[in-house]
Design a protein around this motif. Structure first.
Motif, PDB file in Angstrom:
ATOM      1  N   ARG B  77      45.742  31.751  40.727  1.00  0.00           N
ATOM      2  CA  ARG B  77      45.976  32.135  39.330  1.00  0.00           C
ATOM      3  C   ARG B  77      44.650  32.090  38.573  1.00  0.00           C
ATOM      4  NH1 ARG B  77      49.739  28.557  40.823  1.00  0.00           N
ATOM      5  NH2 ARG B  77      48.887  26.835  39.615  1.00  0.00           N
ATOM      6  N   PHE B  78      44.132  33.265  38.218  1.00  0.00           N
ATOM      7  CA  PHE B  78      42.864  33.332  37.484  1.00  0.00           C
ATOM      8  C   PHE B  78      43.032  32.672  36.113  1.00  0.00           C
ATOM      9  CE2 PHE B  78      42.067  36.631  40.591  1.00  0.00           C
ATOM     10  CZ  PHE B  78      40.722  36.471  40.851  1.00  0.00           C
ATOM     11  N   ALA B  79      41.922  32.206  35.558  1.00  0.00           N
ATOM     12  CA  ALA B  79      41.962  31.622  34.212  1.00  0.00           C
ATOM     13  C   ALA B  79      42.276  32.728  33.211  1.00  0.00           C
ATOM     14  CB  ALA B  79      40.617  31.002  33.886  1.00  0.00           C
ATOM     15  N   PRO B  80      43.075  32.420  32.202  1.00  0.00           N
ATOM     16  CA  PRO B  80      43.297  33.430  31.162  1.00  0.00           C
ATOM     17  C   PRO B  80      41.955  33.821  30.537  1.00  0.00           C
ATOM     18  CG  PRO B  80      44.722  31.523  30.832  1.00  0.00           C
ATOM     19  CD  PRO B  80      43.750  31.155  31.908  1.00  0.00           C
ATOM     20  N   LYS B  81      41.908  35.015  30.022  1.00  0.00           N
ATOM     21  CA  LYS B  81      40.677  35.520  29.405  1.00  0.00           C
ATOM     22  C   LYS B  81      40.138  34.509  28.385  1.00  0.00           C
ATOM     23  CE  LYS B  81      39.111  39.580  26.984  1.00  0.00           C
ATOM     24  NZ  LYS B  81      39.437  39.871  25.615  1.00  0.00           N
ATOM     25  N   GLY B  84      37.659  30.934  31.314  1.00  0.00           N
ATOM     26  CA  GLY B  84      36.971  30.798  32.592  1.00  0.00           C
ATOM     27  C   GLY B  84      35.982  29.642  32.589  1.00  0.00           C
TER      28      GLY B  84
END
Lengths: 168, 153
Positions: B77-81, B84
């Motif tokens: 799960r990428f960091a929300p905009k 980061g």
């Protein structure tokens, strides 16, 4: 400029934290100011851009040969990090950030202009901020953004026209 | 030219975060807090025998070197905009704690196509110690997979 070179040389000699912090403190306020404007005042995104820019800058510092001023070089890195992020955004599956925009800290009479700048389309905003706020030439901007000078000039005209029509 | 302020001061915490990230990536050497008497003694020895022996180096713990490969698979799960930097800072704090335990050789991002987003070279006593360290990596909290390999030169 000479001071910058001395700071860069001092850092490259031992890559010490103190030498890095001297560079960081000399240039971060300008980088952060630029990042805030490019992100439309999004504080978290601006800090993220500053962090990534320093990471890249420190990796690339040995190849910095003072052909340009250190600050322009750093600002160019930041602008490019920002552009790559925009291109990569479609891959991010999480919800968009809806944090409120940060107060950019301007006097009251400049707030309308700040708001109008935030509302500009991306390309026009980048050129306007770099040219009219930071004083870069079209040639420098073209180099930073990887566009031709003519595009930089037309984006600036577009930005100015849009601003004139949106300000009271 | 438009008369807007060009410089803004970010939160002071950013400085710490950036420095920790660069130290964890092996790009900056951490400042060491040498007591005054050590510095004085060191200066005396420099005068007597020359500088090279005093250059502080990061001695590593006993054991083998292991490589931790950080996979950003479909489960990651990428960091929300805009968040980061917080995630990188979390990883940097973890790397800092390994550094303090003399277990970090170096680490950083891997740029380019493919699912491996970063790597750390660590020092661990044995395979299970390396696996235990890998399990503490904050990257796993976000669905990231950490692969452990023993490194042999």
């Amino acid at each position: 400029m000479t001071d910058d070179l001395a700071l860069v040389e001092r850092f490259l000699r031992a890559r010490g934290e103190d030498a890095f912090l001297a560079l960081y403190r000399a240039h971060t306020p300008a980088l952060y100011g630029l990042a805030l404007r490019l992100t439309g005042g999004d504080q978290a995104e601006a800090e993220d851009l500053v962090q990534e820019s320093w990471l890249r800058a420190v990796r690339a510092l040995p190849s910095f040969h003072a052909r340009s001023a250190l600050r322009s070089w750093l600002c160019g890195l930041l602008v490019n990090v920002r552009r790559e992020r925009i291109r990569a955004d479609w891959r991010m599956v999480d919800a968009p950030d809806i944090a409120p925009a940060a107060d950019i800290g301007s006097p009251d009479d400049a707030i309308d202009l700040e708001r109008a700048i935030r509302a500009l389309p991306e390309g026009a905003r980048d050129v306007y901020v770099l040219h009219d706020v930071y004083g870069y030439t079209h040639r420098e901007i073209a180099e930073m953004l990887g566009i031709v000078e003519g595009t930089s000039k037309s984006q600036l005209n577009r930005a100015r026209t849009l601003l004139r029509s949106s300000l009271p | 030219m438009t008369d807007l302020p060009r410089e803004m001061r970010p939160d002071r915490a950013l400085e710490k975060r950036v420095a920790s990230t660069l130290v964890a990536a092996g790009l900056v050497r951490r400042r060491r807090a040498w007591p005054v008497w050590v510095a004085a003694a060191a200066a005396a020895v420099v005068l007597a025998i020359g500088a090279p022996v005093l250059r502080p180096t990061h001695t590593l713990a006993q054991g083998n070197t292991y490589v931790l490969l950080l996979y950003q698979d479909s489960t990651y799960r990428f960091a929300p905009k805009g968040h980061g930097a917080e995630r990188v800072a979390e990883l940097a704090r973890w790397a800092d704690s390994l550094y303090s335990a003399r277990k970090l050789e170096r680490g950083g991002h891997l740029v380019g196509p493919g699912p491996i987003g970063g790597l750390f070279m660590i020092r661990a006593a044995n395979d299970s110690d390396a696996a235990r360290i890998a399990a503490t990596c904050p990257f796993t909290k976000y669905g990231g997979r950490v692969e452990v390999k023993r490194f042999e030169e």
